[in-house]
Design a protein around this motif. Structure first.
Motif, mmCIF file in Angstrom:
data_model
loop_
_atom_site.group_PDB
_atom_site.id
_atom_site.type_symbol
_atom_site.label_atom_id
_atom_site.label_comp_id
_atom_site.label_asym_id
_atom_site.label_seq_id
_atom_site.Cartn_x
_atom_site.Cartn_y
_atom_site.Cartn_z
ATOM 1 N N ALA A 57 21.130 -35.424 -22.854
ATOM 2 C CA ALA A 57 22.345 -35.418 -23.665
ATOM 3 C C ALA A 57 22.443 -34.137 -24.487
ATOM 4 O O ALA A 57 21.488 -33.744 -25.165
ATOM 5 C CB ALA A 57 22.350 -36.628 -24.598
ATOM 6 N N GLY A 58 23.614 -33.489 -24.438
ATOM 7 C CA GLY A 58 23.834 -32.286 -25.233
ATOM 8 C C GLY A 58 22.904 -31.142 -24.895
ATOM 9 O O GLY A 58 22.580 -30.330 -25.776
ATOM 10 N N ALA B 269 27.732 -35.889 -26.356
ATOM 11 C CA ALA B 269 27.551 -37.042 -25.469
ATOM 12 C C ALA B 269 27.761 -36.670 -24.007
ATOM 13 O O ALA B 269 27.603 -37.502 -23.121
ATOM 14 C CB ALA B 269 28.494 -38.173 -25.870
ATOM 15 N N VAL B 270 28.122 -35.411 -23.750
ATOM 16 C CA VAL B 270 28.117 -34.866 -22.387
ATOM 17 C C VAL B 270 26.754 -34.237 -22.160
ATOM 18 O O VAL B 270 26.209 -33.576 -23.055
ATOM 19 C CB VAL B 270 29.218 -33.805 -22.185
ATOM 20 C CG1 VAL B 270 29.179 -33.253 -20.759
ATOM 21 C CG2 VAL B 270 30.584 -34.389 -22.496
ATOM 22 N N GLY B 271 26.168 -34.454 -21.001
ATOM 23 C CA GLY B 271 24.842 -33.896 -20.748
ATOM 24 C C GLY B 271 24.632 -33.542 -19.301
ATOM 25 O O GLY B 271 25.498 -33.782 -18.441
ATOM 26 N N ARG B 272 23.473 -32.950 -19.051
ATOM 27 C CA ARG B 272 23.077 -32.642 -17.677
ATOM 28 C C ARG B 272 22.330 -33.829 -17.104
ATOM 29 O O ARG B 272 21.448 -34.397 -17.743
ATOM 30 C CB ARG B 272 22.179 -31.403 -17.647
ATOM 31 C CG ARG B 272 22.889 -30.148 -17.236
ATOM 32 C CD ARG B 272 22.019 -28.926 -17.218
ATOM 33 N NE ARG B 272 20.776 -29.066 -16.485
ATOM 34 C CZ ARG B 272 20.018 -28.035 -16.097
ATOM 35 N NH1 ARG B 272 20.412 -26.808 -16.363
ATOM 36 N NH2 ARG B 272 18.894 -28.236 -15.463
ATOM 37 N N LEU B 273 22.695 -34.197 -15.895
ATOM 38 C CA LEU B 273 21.975 -35.236 -15.166
ATOM 39 C C LEU B 273 21.058 -34.550 -14.162
ATOM 40 O O LEU B 273 21.519 -33.975 -13.177
ATOM 41 C CB LEU B 273 22.959 -36.164 -14.446
ATOM 42 C CG LEU B 273 22.330 -37.287 -13.620
ATOM 43 C CD1 LEU B 273 21.573 -38.256 -14.532
ATOM 44 C CD2 LEU B 273 23.393 -38.021 -12.805
ATOM 45 N N GLU B 274 19.752 -34.566 -14.467
ATOM 46 C CA GLU B 274 18.773 -33.927 -13.593
ATOM 47 C C GLU B 274 18.484 -34.847 -12.416
ATOM 48 O O GLU B 274 18.233 -36.044 -12.584
ATOM 49 C CB GLU B 274 17.478 -33.657 -14.370
ATOM 50 C CG GLU B 274 17.672 -32.786 -15.600
ATOM 51 C CD GLU B 274 18.218 -31.408 -15.267
ATOM 52 O OE1 GLU B 274 17.671 -30.767 -14.357
ATOM 53 O OE2 GLU B 274 19.189 -30.994 -15.912
ATOM 54 N N LEU B 275 18.516 -34.280 -11.216
ATOM 55 C CA LEU B 275 18.399 -35.082 -10.004
ATOM 56 C C LEU B 275 17.045 -34.958 -9.330
ATOM 57 O O LEU B 275 16.798 -35.602 -8.315
ATOM 58 C CB LEU B 275 19.501 -34.677 -9.018
ATOM 59 C CG LEU B 275 20.928 -34.741 -9.571
ATOM 60 C CD1 LEU B 275 21.918 -34.211 -8.550
ATOM 61 C CD2 LEU B 275 21.285 -36.156 -9.988
ATOM 62 N N GLY B 276 16.155 -34.131 -9.886
ATOM 63 C CA GLY B 276 14.882 -33.891 -9.231
ATOM 64 C C GLY B 276 15.032 -32.777 -8.217
ATOM 65 O O GLY B 276 16.105 -32.571 -7.654
ATOM 66 N N GLY B 277 13.999 -32.006 -7.999
ATOM 67 C CA GLY B 277 14.057 -30.939 -7.006
ATOM 68 C C GLY B 277 14.946 -29.776 -7.389
ATOM 69 O O GLY B 277 15.304 -28.962 -6.560
ATOM 70 N N GLY B 278 15.353 -29.681 -8.660
ATOM 71 C CA GLY B 278 16.130 -28.550 -9.122
ATOM 72 C C GLY B 278 17.630 -28.771 -9.155
ATOM 73 O O GLY B 278 18.354 -27.936 -9.677
ATOM 74 N N GLY B 279 18.132 -29.865 -8.605
ATOM 75 C CA GLY B 279 19.572 -30.125 -8.616
ATOM 76 C C GLY B 279 20.017 -30.800 -9.901
ATOM 77 O O GLY B 279 19.224 -31.450 -10.587
#
Length: 267
Positions: A88-89, A41-51
């Motif tokens: 997620a995950g 339930a921990v995941g990466r939050l993609e912000l656009g532009g590579g961040g």
């Protein structure tokens, strides 16, 4: 540097100095399905532009992260929701679920671009509503822990610049100091770990007590600064539900997240 140094002094002075703790544990990459069980339930939050930042489910359709992740580091404007995605995950190019973001709220006390201070870090929280709820086995939303205390043993799950392919778990680090809703942690963090959940095990269950806001140094020691959640989550839930001005994040802004991903306060 001087302002952040003042913040560190305030933290230690407010808690009577840094606590003596046992040794911290190493980071463990969650490479396999077995290793990541309980942490998906921990995941990466993609912000656009590579961040990217780190975020965690706190309800089937809600993820918690750091407020500063949602702002463009160059323009200071809020990032467009259309460019955000929760994975997620996330592990070696795959995710348990991909979700877009429907709405978002930042803590009403957060002021982006303000100089490093207890006030800024204390309010560095954001809540995002997913475009579809995640209801999958193994992706159970995390509950919220009670107030942290100096010397508490905690853990953190995060992604970071040099370990972005899989999450890493540090099972043991410690609360060194705290004041006014901000904690200084011995946990190991780096760029990308903004928004990472800091856990305490309560009755055998990991619960989130803080969200990583910044990394810094105390003398020669590397530390993390975290935002204590406490009732901040309820403030954000109410703001999201009420759809107050500034609560729902409109789809505007022309900047990219190139410089906003995991933008920490610098020592």
């Amino acid at each position: 540097m001087a302002v952040l140094a003042g913040l560190m002094v305030a933290l230690t002075a407010g808690s009577g100095g840094s606590a003596g703790t046992g040794a911290d544990g190493p980071l463990h990459p969650l490479v396999t399905g077995d290793q990541s069980r309980g942490w998906k339930a921990v995941g990466r939050l993609e912000l656009g532009g590579g961040g990217f930042c780190t975020a965690a489910l706190v309800a089937p359709d809600l993820v918690l992260t750091a407020a500063h992740c949602l702002f463009d580091g160059t323009t200071g404007g809020r990032l467009p929701l259309a460019g955000l995605e929760f994975r997620a995950g996330w592990r070696n190019g795959r995710a348990e679920a991909f979700r877009g973001i429907r709405r978002g709220a930042v803590h009403p006390g957060y002021a982006h671009g303000k100089a490093a201070s207890v006030d800024r870090v204390r309010h560095d929280l954001a809540l995002l509503q997913l475009d579809r709820a995640i209801r999958l086995p193994g992706l159970v939303p995390f509950g919220i822990a009670s107030q942290p205390g100096r010397g508490d043993a905690v853990g953190v799950v995060s992604y970071a610049r040099d370990r972005s392919a899989v999450a890493s778990l540090q099972e043991l680090c410690h609360v060194l100091a705290g004041i006014d809703g901000v904690v200084m942690l011995s946990c190991e963090v780096d760029f990308g770990a903004s928004g990472a959940p800091v856990f305490r095990i309560e009755d055998g269950v990991p619960r989130i007590l803080s969200v990583v806001s910044a990394k810094a140094e105390m003398g020669s020691r590397k530390v993390a600064l975290g935002t204590v959640i406490h009732d901040g989550l309820e403030v954000l839930r109410a703001r999201l539900a009420a759809d107050e001005p500034g609560g729902a994040m409109p789809r505007f802004g022309s900047g990219t997240a190139r410089s906003a991903g995991a933008k920490f306060l610098r020592p």
